[in-house]
Design a protein around this motif. Sequence first.
Motif, PDB file in Angstrom:
ATOM      1  N   MET A   7       0.823  -1.204   0.000  1.00  0.00           N
ATOM      2  CA  MET A   7       0.000   0.000   0.000  1.00  0.00           C
ATOM      3  C   MET A   7       0.862   1.261   0.000  1.00  0.00           C
ATOM      4  O   MET A   7       0.600   2.232  -0.708  1.00  0.00           O
ATOM      5  N   SER A   8       1.938   1.215   0.793  1.00  0.00           N
ATOM      6  CA  SER A   8       2.822   2.374   0.876  1.00  0.00           C
ATOM      7  C   SER A   8       3.490   2.650  -0.459  1.00  0.00           C
ATOM      8  O   SER A   8       3.560   3.785  -0.922  1.00  0.00           O
ATOM      9  N   THR A   9       3.965   1.571  -1.093  1.00  0.00           N
ATOM     10  CA  THR A   9       4.609   1.728  -2.397  1.00  0.00           C
ATOM     11  C   THR A   9       3.643   2.311  -3.414  1.00  0.00           C
ATOM     12  O   THR A   9       3.968   3.224  -4.173  1.00  0.00           O
ATOM     13  N   LEU A  10       2.427   1.796  -3.450  1.00  0.00           N
ATOM     14  CA  LEU A  10       1.426   2.254  -4.402  1.00  0.00           C
ATOM     15  C   LEU A  10       1.075   3.708  -4.138  1.00  0.00           C
ATOM     16  O   LEU A  10       0.975   4.515  -5.055  1.00  0.00           O
ATOM     17  N   HIS A  11       0.904   4.071  -2.855  1.00  0.00           N
ATOM     18  CA  HIS A  11       0.513   5.431  -2.519  1.00  0.00           C
ATOM     19  C   HIS A  11       1.597   6.432  -2.910  1.00  0.00           C
ATOM     20  O   HIS A  11       1.329   7.473  -3.504  1.00  0.00           O
ATOM     21  N   GLN A  12       2.869   6.075  -2.611  1.00  0.00           N
ATOM     22  CA  GLN A  12       3.956   6.984  -2.930  1.00  0.00           C
ATOM     23  C   GLN A  12       4.123   7.130  -4.439  1.00  0.00           C
ATOM     24  O   GLN A  12       4.312   8.228  -4.958  1.00  0.00           O
ATOM     25  N   ALA A  13       4.036   5.991  -5.144  1.00  0.00           N
ATOM     26  CA  ALA A  13       4.196   6.050  -6.600  1.00  0.00           C
ATOM     27  C   ALA A  13       3.086   6.853  -7.234  1.00  0.00           C
ATOM     28  O   ALA A  13       3.254   7.489  -8.257  1.00  0.00           O
ATOM     29  N   GLY A  14       1.900   6.828  -6.594  1.00  0.00           N
ATOM     30  CA  GLY A  14       0.753   7.518  -7.157  1.00  0.00           C
ATOM     31  C   GLY A  14       0.904   9.023  -7.177  1.00  0.00           C
ATOM     32  O   GLY A  14       0.088   9.718  -7.774  1.00  0.00           O
ATOM     33  N   GLN A  15       1.968   9.559  -6.484  1.00  0.00           N
ATOM     34  CA  GLN A  15       2.158  10.997  -6.456  1.00  0.00           C
ATOM     35  C   GLN A  15       2.894  11.508  -7.706  1.00  0.00           C
ATOM     36  O   GLN A  15       3.214  12.690  -7.791  1.00  0.00           O
ATOM     37  N   THR A  16       3.207  10.610  -8.631  1.00  0.00           N
ATOM     38  CA  THR A  16       3.897  11.024  -9.840  1.00  0.00           C
ATOM     39  C   THR A  16       3.135  12.129 -10.563  1.00  0.00           C
ATOM     40  O   THR A  16       1.910  12.211 -10.499  1.00  0.00           O
ATOM     41  N   GLN A  17       3.887  12.969 -11.263  1.00  0.00           N
ATOM     42  CA  GLN A  17       3.272  14.103 -11.943  1.00  0.00           C
ATOM     43  C   GLN A  17       2.486  13.658 -13.176  1.00  0.00           C
ATOM     44  O   GLN A  17       1.580  14.359 -13.599  1.00  0.00           O
ATOM     45  N   GLN A  18       2.859  12.527 -13.762  1.00  0.00           N
ATOM     46  CA  GLN A  18       2.166  12.081 -14.962  1.00  0.00           C
ATOM     47  C   GLN A  18       0.743  11.646 -14.646  1.00  0.00           C
ATOM     48  O   GLN A  18       0.480  11.041 -13.596  1.00  0.00           O
ATOM     49  N   LEU A  19      -0.156  11.947 -15.554  1.00  0.00           N
ATOM     50  CA  LEU A  19      -1.548  11.551 -15.380  1.00  0.00           C
ATOM     51  C   LEU A  19      -2.136  11.230 -16.750  1.00  0.00           C
ATOM     52  O   LEU A  19      -2.029  12.038 -17.686  1.00  0.00           O
ATOM     53  N   PHE A  20      -2.734  10.053 -16.859  1.00  0.00           N
ATOM     54  CA  PHE A  20      -3.296   9.593 -18.126  1.00  0.00           C
ATOM     55  C   PHE A  20      -4.812   9.462 -18.015  1.00  0.00           C
ATOM     56  O   PHE A  20      -5.331   9.071 -16.962  1.00  0.00           O
ATOM     57  N   ALA A  21      -5.490   9.781 -19.098  1.00  0.00           N
ATOM     58  CA  ALA A  21      -6.926   9.519 -19.198  1.00  0.00           C
ATOM     59  C   ALA A  21      -7.156   8.588 -20.374  1.00  0.00           C
ATOM     60  O   ALA A  21      -6.594   8.798 -21.458  1.00  0.00           O
ATOM     61  N   LEU A  22      -7.924   7.539 -20.163  1.00  0.00           N
ATOM     62  CA  LEU A  22      -8.315   6.658 -21.258  1.00  0.00           C
ATOM     63  C   LEU A  22      -9.774   6.929 -21.577  1.00  0.00           C
ATOM     64  O   LEU A  22     -10.656   6.764 -20.723  1.00  0.00           O
ATOM     65  N   VAL A  23     -10.034   7.348 -22.803  1.00  0.00           N
ATOM     66  CA  VAL A  23     -11.395   7.605 -23.272  1.00  0.00           C
ATOM     67  C   VAL A  23     -11.798   6.466 -24.193  1.00  0.00           C
ATOM     68  O   VAL A  23     -11.128   6.207 -25.202  1.00  0.00           O
ATOM     69  N   ASP A  24     -12.859   5.767 -23.832  1.00  0.00           N
ATOM     70  CA  ASP A  24     -13.284   4.563 -24.542  1.00  0.00           C
ATOM     71  C   ASP A  24     -14.765   4.688 -24.885  1.00  0.00           C
ATOM     72  O   ASP A  24     -15.594   4.941 -24.009  1.00  0.00           O
ATOM     73  N   VAL A  25     -15.090   4.527 -26.168  1.00  0.00           N
ATOM     74  CA  VAL A  25     -16.498   4.596 -26.589  1.00  0.00           C
ATOM     75  C   VAL A  25     -17.199   3.307 -26.180  1.00  0.00           C
ATOM     76  O   VAL A  25     -16.717   2.208 -26.452  1.00  0.00           O
ATOM     77  N   ASN A  26     -18.343   3.438 -25.548  1.00  0.00           N
ATOM     78  CA  ASN A  26     -19.097   2.274 -25.084  1.00  0.00           C
ATOM     79  C   ASN A  26     -19.722   1.529 -26.263  1.00  0.00           C
ATOM     80  O   ASN A  26     -20.401   2.141 -27.100  1.00  0.00           O
ATOM     81  N   ASN A  27     -19.485   0.217 -26.330  1.00  0.00           N
ATOM     82  CA  ASN A  27     -20.094  -0.619 -27.380  1.00  0.00           C
ATOM     83  C   ASN A  27     -19.995   0.084 -28.739  1.00  0.00           C
ATOM     84  O   ASN A  27     -20.996   0.364 -29.391  1.00  0.00           O
ATOM     85  N   PHE A  28     -18.791   0.359 -29.174  1.00  0.00           N
ATOM     86  CA  PHE A  28     -18.535   1.316 -30.246  1.00  0.00           C
ATOM     87  C   PHE A  28     -19.369   1.079 -31.508  1.00  0.00           C
ATOM     88  O   PHE A  28     -20.070   1.977 -31.980  1.00  0.00           O
ATOM     89  N   TYR A 116      -5.164   4.546 -29.436  1.00  0.00           N
ATOM     90  CA  TYR A 116      -4.771   3.165 -29.137  1.00  0.00           C
ATOM     91  C   TYR A 116      -5.515   2.170 -30.017  1.00  0.00           C
ATOM     92  O   TYR A 116      -4.951   1.166 -30.442  1.00  0.00           O
ATOM     93  N   SER A 117      -6.775   2.413 -30.284  1.00  0.00           N
ATOM     94  CA  SER A 117      -7.570   1.541 -31.152  1.00  0.00           C
ATOM     95  C   SER A 117      -8.700   2.377 -31.740  1.00  0.00           C
ATOM     96  O   SER A 117      -8.800   3.576 -31.478  1.00  0.00           O
ATOM     97  N   ILE A 118      -9.552   1.754 -32.513  1.00  0.00           N
ATOM     98  CA  ILE A 118     -10.620   2.491 -33.185  1.00  0.00           C
ATOM     99  C   ILE A 118     -11.564   3.160 -32.195  1.00  0.00           C
ATOM    100  O   ILE A 118     -12.187   4.181 -32.495  1.00  0.00           O
ATOM    101  N   ASP A 119     -11.661   2.627 -30.967  1.00  0.00           N
ATOM    102  CA  ASP A 119     -12.597   3.197 -29.999  1.00  0.00           C
ATOM    103  C   ASP A 119     -11.936   3.647 -28.696  1.00  0.00           C
ATOM    104  O   ASP A 119     -12.618   4.003 -27.742  1.00  0.00           O
ATOM    105  N   GLU A 120     -10.596   3.657 -28.643  1.00  0.00           N
ATOM    106  CA  GLU A 120      -9.896   4.030 -27.419  1.00  0.00           C
ATOM    107  C   GLU A 120      -8.754   4.992 -27.708  1.00  0.00           C
ATOM    108  O   GLU A 120      -8.009   4.799 -28.669  1.00  0.00           O
ATOM    109  N   SER A 121      -8.598   5.978 -26.841  1.00  0.00           N
ATOM    110  CA  SER A 121      -7.465   6.902 -26.940  1.00  0.00           C
ATOM    111  C   SER A 121      -6.952   7.230 -25.541  1.00  0.00           C
ATOM    112  O   SER A 121      -7.732   7.427 -24.607  1.00  0.00           O
ATOM    113  N   PHE A 122      -5.619   7.282 -25.416  1.00  0.00           N
ATOM    114  CA  PHE A 122      -4.985   7.739 -24.186  1.00  0.00           C
ATOM    115  C   PHE A 122      -4.652   9.226 -24.322  1.00  0.00           C
ATOM    116  O   PHE A 122      -4.159   9.658 -25.360  1.00  0.00           O
ATOM    117  N   LEU A 123      -4.887   9.985 -23.267  1.00  0.00           N
ATOM    118  CA  LEU A 123      -4.568  11.395 -23.236  1.00  0.00           C
ATOM    119  C   LEU A 123      -3.639  11.672 -22.058  1.00  0.00           C
ATOM    120  O   LEU A 123      -3.882  11.168 -20.953  1.00  0.00           O
TER     121      LEU A 123
END
Length: 445
Positions: A7-28, A116-123
């Motif tokens: 838990m400690s490792t995950l919490h500390q690593a989670g403070q990284t400045q990078q942040l990704f959003a995955l946008v996925d169309v439902n049942n494309f 990433y694919s026809i219905d998914e993109s990382f931002l």
Amino acid sequence: MSNMNAMSTLHQAGQTQQLFALVDVNNFYVSCERVFAPKLEDVPMVVLSNNDGCAVARSAEVKALGVKMGTPWFQIKDLAKQHGIQAYSSNYTLYGDMSSRVVEVLQKFTPNLEVYSIDESFLAIETVLKQYKDPTSLGQIIKQAVKDTTGLPVCVGVGASKTLAKLANHLAKKNPQFTGVCDISSMPKAMLYQWMAETAVGEVWGIGGKTAKKLKELKIHSIFDLVQISPQTMRQQFGVVMERICYELRGVSCLQLEEVAPAKQQIIASRSFGKPVTSMEEVAESVATHTARGAEKLRSQKSVTGALTVFVQTNPHKPFEPQHYQSITVALADPSDNTLTLTSAALKGLQQIYKTGFKYKKAGVIFNLLADKPTMQQSLFDDMEVKGKSAGLMKAMDSINSRFGNAVIRSAAAGTKETKQDWQMRSGNKSPNYTTQWDELPVVR
């Protein structure tokens, strides 16, 4: 590793400045059809594969009936009658265009984007967050913008790594309380660990069925079980990919955005016939058509091919019929992306492998030995004037086909409008090309 250390490792690593959003169309595919046919909303429906064979997209209503991805249509026809399931043929032209429209919307939020694919993109969103209240607010704005512009519903997952963003998107889809947007990066760690404990390890991006089975044999059933094992230990048993997955689940980003999709190292152009084909002329038309489509892909990624493989095959699912599978690789004296040059080579290869007396189910071409055209070394004996004219011709042909429709300009070997191309795949219930053909625009009455 103990629970507390994990838990400690995950919490500390989670403070990284990078942040990704995955946008996925439902049942494309299903959602694309519903945009232009609102009457299909809440109606159980499937989209079928080439030749109307299997279900490649299912609405939520069909999923609730237990229909699995890839189920052959003939196996669910009785169920379809019972529950009024609507079946549509795949309309890849429509889906591709709608995908591009979604990407156009997403690019307004950040230029750092990976399709990433026809219905998914990382931002990558860490640099634009200051303009918004928090990641969840940004996700809701993105969700609404895509809906308002394209009519398509999306879910958004946010995390400190691409793998966590994938997990967040999965939670957003499966749990209504997130209202379509789940931000793992801001989630209280106790809550995150609870979600991880309730989510099967097989749901992790990059872990396939065989790997998930092996993990379960090691008593690793949930994502949280995996988080508790050290990445180095997992690398020893499963390799470097698993190690990266473990780090990614801890919020340590190992997978960066691929803002420019890498060029394909091999291009395959092939489809099954709509009916058994027994004549050389029809097989040749299909091979020429596939070659032209592959050549367009070559030019779009600025590649040339030094060899191509042509293949034909009968239906392996009809063993009582005579079977024939044959392929041949044709080397080119000069790597090319010219449709006419490649078609000529493909047809010469076909002549050597085609045999009469068989009912062919499929034919296609594979482009091998791909090279980057701009950096390809020229031959001392190249006629640059001829090459220039060839490139100009292909550019003009691509431009016309892009503007007026696929294969408006094509080689005679691929057949003409007057040719009855019975070999073309079946698409008994295909929707119009609403967004790419003037004569198929939706009409409001």
